[in-house]
Design an enzyme around this catalytic site. Sequence first.
Site, short mmCIF file in Angstrom:
data_model
loop_
_atom_site.label_atom_id
_atom_site.label_comp_id
_atom_site.label_asym_id
_atom_site.label_seq_id
_atom_site.Cartn_x
_atom_site.Cartn_y
_atom_site.Cartn_z
N ALA A 165 0.77 -1.13 -0.01
CA ALA A 165 0.16 0.08 -0.01
C ALA A 165 0.90 1.31 0.01
CB ALA A 165 -0.83 0.05 1.18
N GLY A 203 0.71 -4.96 0.94
CA GLY A 203 -0.44 -5.13 0.19
C GLY A 203 -0.17 -5.73 -1.32
N GLU A 219 -0.45 -9.39 -0.38
CA GLU A 219 -1.72 -9.66 -0.46
C GLU A 219 -2.46 -9.69 -1.49
OE1 GLU A 219 -1.65 -6.57 2.71
OE2 GLU A 219 -2.44 -7.74 4.12
N GLU A 229 5.15 -5.02 7.16
CA GLU A 229 4.37 -3.92 7.86
C GLU A 229 5.00 -3.52 9.19
OE1 GLU A 229 2.84 -6.28 6.10
OE2 GLU A 229 1.16 -5.20 4.63
#
Length: 278
Positions: free
Chosen positions: A86, A129, A132, A152
């Site tokens: 992200a 992300g 993911e 993260e």
Amino acid sequence: MAYGMTVRRFMPFTVMKECAMSNEALVLYEIQGAIATLTLNRPKALNALSPELMAELATIMETLDEDDTVRCIVLTGGPRVFAAGADIKDMAERTSTSMVERRSFATWERVRKCRKPIIAAVSGYALGGGCELAMQCDMIVASETAQFGQPEIHIGIMPGAGGTQRLARALGPYRAMEMVLTGNMLSAREAHAAGLVNRVAPIESFLDEAHRLASEIASRAPVAIRLAREAVRHGVETTVRDGLEIERRNFYLLFNTEDQKEGMQAFIEKRPATYKGK
Ligand code: CAA
């Protein structure tokens, strides 16, 4: 299929509007025969998944979902990087309230609802992300340079787009826990050995390998593909008992399709089947 070959290119109206503003599409896509290839296109930010990029991806996925000629989707970031997660710059100053209020994961949900089989073709980093997003796909083909991780923890947060759940289901809780708590990465070979990756190929041919797999899937009976995919995906998220019920229901449903009649008749007549998706 050679990377970059184009037969049909579409740009949905909403995406055209966003492109007109940014002057550059954040997700490129092309369709060849029954296979659509989507390429994340923010190279300067290592394909970081900004809200704008995710919105484009969701819009394109929804368009492809409605296109009966498309039977399989390949999602890639190109040879250098899949996605570095992200967008940290977009999130750095946000509060819990603003994260909740802007419904950060609504676009992820729109992508998840796509009913077509999706193959992630991963080369380079698939982090946070990015990892993911790859795991949200149905299969992963990796180049030898691919690296998967949930880093993260290094920036004071944790995975938020399915990492804790999907990694634990793919790798088992112990290896998933180590990855989430250390932020350490898995190489393509390690990810393959651990069951996260379907196939590993050299960087020069990983996309061809993904397209080969996509072609194989696209040649099968489309309704059977959709219902079988649904049964596997639901099964991972529910109890074995519920999963078996979904499987049985979908199995019976397929006997109402022309493709089931064609597939079985073709077997009996010893000829290749021609499927209509009906
Ligand atoms: N968000 C925003 N920008 C990013 C980014 C990210 N996730 N990852 C890389 N970039 C940007 C960098 O800021 C840099 O931009 P500038 O040139 O403007 O400085 C550019 O991409 C190139 O990055 P690097 O110079 O860092 O490249 P590198 O090769 O030295 O390192 C890397 C590559 C190891 C992937 C490193 O960029 C990195 O650690 N990125 C962050 C990875 C990360 O923490 N991802 C998780 C994000 S949070 C998340 O995803 C939450 C969730 O669950 C949804």
